[in-house]
Motif scaffolding. Structure first.
Motif, PDB file in Angstrom:
ATOM      1  N   LEU A  52      35.771  42.535  44.701  1.00 47.88           N
ATOM      2  CA  LEU A  52      37.019  41.785  44.901  1.00 47.88           C
ATOM      3  C   LEU A  52      37.474  41.122  43.603  1.00 47.88           C
ATOM      4  O   LEU A  52      38.653  41.189  43.238  1.00 47.88           O
ATOM      5  CB  LEU A  52      36.833  40.707  45.974  1.00 47.88           C
ATOM      6  N   ILE A  53      36.536  40.470  42.917  1.00 49.27           N
ATOM      7  CA  ILE A  53      36.876  39.781  41.663  1.00 49.27           C
ATOM      8  C   ILE A  53      37.308  40.793  40.602  1.00 49.27           C
ATOM      9  O   ILE A  53      38.311  40.599  39.909  1.00 49.27           O
ATOM     10  CB  ILE A  53      35.688  38.944  41.147  1.00 49.27           C
ATOM     11  N   ARG A  54      36.573  41.878  40.474  1.00 50.15           N
ATOM     12  CA  ARG A  54      36.897  42.885  39.461  1.00 50.15           C
ATOM     13  C   ARG A  54      38.280  43.492  39.710  1.00 50.15           C
ATOM     14  O   ARG A  54      39.076  43.690  38.790  1.00 50.15           O
ATOM     15  CB  ARG A  54      35.834  43.983  39.425  1.00 50.15           C
ATOM     16  N   GLU A  55      38.589  43.784  40.969  1.00 46.52           N
ATOM     17  CA  GLU A  55      39.894  44.350  41.297  1.00 46.52           C
ATOM     18  C   GLU A  55      41.007  43.327  41.082  1.00 46.52           C
ATOM     19  O   GLU A  55      42.082  43.668  40.584  1.00 46.52           O
ATOM     20  CB  GLU A  55      39.894  44.852  42.744  1.00 46.52           C
ATOM     21  N   SER A  56      40.761  42.073  41.431  1.00 44.65           N
ATOM     22  CA  SER A  56      41.750  41.015  41.187  1.00 44.65           C
ATOM     23  C   SER A  56      42.052  40.911  39.699  1.00 44.65           C
ATOM     24  O   SER A  56      43.219  40.784  39.301  1.00 44.65           O
ATOM     25  CB  SER A  56      41.240  39.667  41.684  1.00 44.65           C
ATOM     26  N   TYR A  57      41.022  40.962  38.890  1.00 41.98           N
ATOM     27  CA  TYR A  57      41.214  40.893  37.445  1.00 41.98           C
ATOM     28  C   TYR A  57      41.958  42.134  36.944  1.00 41.98           C
ATOM     29  O   TYR A  57      42.888  42.038  36.147  1.00 41.98           O
ATOM     30  CB  TYR A  57      39.874  40.757  36.722  1.00 41.98           C
ATOM     31  N   ARG A  58      41.557  43.298  37.426  1.00 42.90           N
ATOM     32  CA  ARG A  58      42.168  44.551  36.966  1.00 42.90           C
ATOM     33  C   ARG A  58      43.671  44.578  37.242  1.00 42.90           C
ATOM     34  O   ARG A  58      44.469  44.980  36.391  1.00 42.90           O
ATOM     35  CB  ARG A  58      41.499  45.749  37.639  1.00 42.90           C
ATOM     36  N   LEU A  59      44.062  44.133  38.428  1.00 42.17           N
ATOM     37  CA  LEU A  59      45.476  44.161  38.792  1.00 42.17           C
ATOM     38  C   LEU A  59      46.307  43.149  38.001  1.00 42.17           C
ATOM     39  O   LEU A  59      47.510  43.332  37.825  1.00 42.17           O
ATOM     40  CB  LEU A  59      45.642  43.908  40.290  1.00 42.17           C
ATOM     41  N   ASN A  60      45.677  42.081  37.529  1.00 40.68           N
ATOM     42  CA  ASN A  60      46.381  41.037  36.795  1.00 40.68           C
ATOM     43  C   ASN A  60      46.001  41.003  35.318  1.00 40.68           C
ATOM     44  O   ASN A  60      46.276  40.014  34.626  1.00 40.68           O
ATOM     45  CB  ASN A  60      46.097  39.670  37.430  1.00 40.68           C
ATOM     46  N   GLU A  61      45.395  42.063  34.843  1.00 40.44           N
ATOM     47  CA  GLU A  61      44.848  42.087  33.488  1.00 40.44           C
ATOM     48  C   GLU A  61      45.919  41.864  32.420  1.00 40.44           C
ATOM     49  O   GLU A  61      45.667  41.215  31.403  1.00 40.44           O
ATOM     50  CB  GLU A  61      44.165  43.432  33.255  1.00 40.44           C
ATOM     51  N   GLU A  62      47.124  42.349  32.663  1.00 39.95           N
ATOM     52  CA  GLU A  62      48.194  42.203  31.671  1.00 39.95           C
ATOM     53  C   GLU A  62      48.593  40.741  31.478  1.00 39.95           C
ATOM     54  O   GLU A  62      49.153  40.385  30.443  1.00 39.95           O
ATOM     55  CB  GLU A  62      49.432  43.007  32.078  1.00 39.95           C
ATOM     56  N   THR A  63      48.328  39.895  32.473  1.00 42.85           N
ATOM     57  CA  THR A  63      48.731  38.489  32.370  1.00 42.85           C
ATOM     58  C   THR A  63      47.704  37.639  31.626  1.00 42.85           C
ATOM     59  O   THR A  63      47.985  36.489  31.309  1.00 42.85           O
ATOM     60  CB  THR A  63      48.977  37.884  33.768  1.00 42.85           C
ATOM     61  N   PHE A  64      46.514  38.191  31.354  1.00 47.03           N
ATOM     62  CA  PHE A  64      45.488  37.449  30.623  1.00 47.03           C
ATOM     63  C   PHE A  64      45.642  37.703  29.127  1.00 47.03           C
ATOM     64  O   PHE A  64      45.891  38.822  28.698  1.00 47.03           O
ATOM     65  CB  PHE A  64      44.078  37.886  31.050  1.00 47.03           C
ATOM     66  N   CYS A  65      45.502  36.641  28.331  1.00 51.23           N
ATOM     67  CA  CYS A  65      45.506  36.778  26.872  1.00 51.23           C
ATOM     68  C   CYS A  65      44.244  37.513  26.437  1.00 51.23           C
ATOM     69  O   CYS A  65      43.208  37.405  27.082  1.00 51.23           O
ATOM     70  CB  CYS A  65      45.541  35.405  26.211  1.00 51.23           C
ATOM     71  N   CYS A  66      44.333  38.232  25.333  1.00 50.16           N
ATOM     72  CA  CYS A  66      43.183  38.984  24.835  1.00 50.16           C
ATOM     73  C   CYS A  66      42.336  38.113  23.913  1.00 50.16           C
ATOM     74  O   CYS A  66      42.822  37.146  23.331  1.00 50.16           O
ATOM     75  CB  CYS A  66      43.648  40.219  24.079  1.00 50.16           C
ATOM     76  N   GLY A  67      41.070  38.472  23.780  1.00 51.06           N
ATOM     77  CA  GLY A  67      40.183  37.801  22.841  1.00 51.06           C
ATOM     78  C   GLY A  67      39.277  36.760  23.457  1.00 51.06           C
ATOM     79  O   GLY A  67      38.874  35.821  22.785  1.00 51.06           O
ATOM     80  N   TYR A  68      38.930  36.927  24.734  1.00 48.33           N
ATOM     81  CA  TYR A  68      38.077  35.952  25.412  1.00 48.33           C
ATOM     82  C   TYR A  68      36.899  36.635  26.094  1.00 48.33           C
ATOM     83  O   TYR A  68      37.009  37.762  26.581  1.00 48.33           O
ATOM     84  CB  TYR A  68      38.870  35.188  26.486  1.00 48.33           C
ATOM     85  N   ASP A  69      35.780  35.922  26.123  1.00 49.80           N
ATOM     86  CA  ASP A  69      34.669  36.268  27.008  1.00 49.80           C
ATOM     87  C   ASP A  69      34.835  35.398  28.241  1.00 49.80           C
ATOM     88  O   ASP A  69      34.931  34.174  28.143  1.00 49.80           O
ATOM     89  CB  ASP A  69      33.311  35.970  26.352  1.00 49.80           C
ATOM     90  N   ILE A  70      34.893  36.009  29.409  1.00 52.11           N
ATOM     91  CA  ILE A  70      35.132  35.298  30.663  1.00 52.11           C
ATOM     92  C   ILE A  70      33.977  35.585  31.609  1.00 52.11           C
ATOM     93  O   ILE A  70      33.636  36.748  31.836  1.00 52.11           O
ATOM     94  CB  ILE A  70      36.457  35.752  31.309  1.00 52.11           C
ATOM     95  N   VAL A  71      33.368  34.526  32.138  1.00 50.35           N
ATOM     96  CA  VAL A  71      32.329  34.674  33.157  1.00 50.35           C
ATOM     97  C   VAL A  71      32.841  34.006  34.427  1.00 50.35           C
ATOM     98  O   VAL A  71      33.239  32.838  34.412  1.00 50.35           O
ATOM     99  CB  VAL A  71      30.992  34.040  32.717  1.00 50.35           C
ATOM    100  N   VAL A  72      32.838  34.752  35.515  1.00 51.85           N
ATOM    101  CA  VAL A  72      33.287  34.245  36.808  1.00 51.85           C
ATOM    102  C   VAL A  72      32.068  34.164  37.720  1.00 51.85           C
ATOM    103  O   VAL A  72      31.332  35.141  37.881  1.00 51.85           O
ATOM    104  CB  VAL A  72      34.351  35.170  37.434  1.00 51.85           C
ATOM    105  N   ILE A  73      31.863  32.991  38.311  1.00 54.48           N
ATOM    106  CA  ILE A  73      30.751  32.773  39.236  1.00 54.48           C
ATOM    107  C   ILE A  73      31.337  32.498  40.615  1.00 54.48           C
ATOM    108  O   ILE A  73      32.210  31.643  40.762  1.00 54.48           O
ATOM    109  CB  ILE A  73      29.889  31.580  38.791  1.00 54.48           C
ATOM    110  N   VAL A  74      30.865  33.230  41.604  1.00 50.29           N
ATOM    111  CA  VAL A  74      31.350  33.047  42.971  1.00 50.29           C
ATOM    112  C   VAL A  74      30.510  31.976  43.650  1.00 50.29           C
ATOM    113  O   VAL A  74      29.281  32.007  43.607  1.00 50.29           O
ATOM    114  CB  VAL A  74      31.271  34.367  43.770  1.00 50.29           C
ATOM    115  N   ARG A  75      31.187  30.998  44.257  1.00 52.46           N
ATOM    116  CA  ARG A  75      30.503  29.941  44.999  1.00 52.46           C
ATOM    117  C   ARG A  75      30.252  30.379  46.441  1.00 52.46           C
ATOM    118  O   ARG A  75      30.869  31.336  46.935  1.00 52.46           O
ATOM    119  CB  ARG A  75      31.351  28.679  45.001  1.00 52.46           C
ATOM    120  N   VAL A  76      29.375  29.660  47.119  1.00 56.83           N
ATOM    121  CA  VAL A  76      29.023  29.998  48.497  1.00 56.83           C
ATOM    122  C   VAL A  76      30.259  29.959  49.403  1.00 56.83           C
ATOM    123  O   VAL A  76      30.385  30.772  50.320  1.00 56.83           O
ATOM    124  CB  VAL A  76      27.917  29.052  49.029  1.00 56.83           C
TER     125      VAL A  76
END
Length: 124
Positions: free
Chosen positions: A62-86
């Motif tokens: 879900l997270i990977r697909e959400s990112y993929r669909l909105n990838e153009e809206t993110f600025c380039c040049g970052y390391d991003i770590v996403v942690i899912v909470r309970v």
């Protein structure tokens, strides 16, 4: 993912945790750290506390697909770590997507006119 790749090494994750900034909302925690690569690297972490492997992999997709669909809206040049909470365990695609975009805006890694100018200045 055209402009991004995955974070895979534990040392890369640890560097983002130690040196990056973090923001959280009800479902996700996001760490961001500038890299010098000109592209984003995204890592997704789901703890065993959240659920079994089926649940964890579903949330990762879900997270990977959400990112993929909105990838153009993110600025380039970052390391991003996403942690899912309970709390994110029972959530669907749209709530995860809105949580991801909300954190992107808090980190100011979403493209806007101000962020584009700032990013171009950092490159020069």
């Amino acid at each position: 993912m055209k402009y991004s790749e995955s974070l895979k090494k534990n040392s890369d994750f640890q560097q983002v945790y130690r040196r990056g900034t973090s923001y959280a909302n009800r479902y996700l925690v996001m760490y961001c750290l500038k890299n010098q690569l000109g592209r984003n690297r995204i890592g997704i972490s789901v703890s065993k506390k959240v659920g079994n492997s089926v649940v964890r992999h579903h949330l990762t997709r879900l997270i990977r697909e959400s990112y993929r669909l909105n990838e153009e809206t993110f600025c380039c040049g970052y390391d991003i770590v996403v942690i899912v909470r309970v709390n994110g365990k029972e959530q669907g695609f749209h709530s995860m997507e809105s949580a991801l975009l909300h954190l992107g805006k808090l980190h100011k890694v979403m493209k806007s006119e101000e962020n584009e100018k700032k990013y171009e200045e950092d490159i020069d």
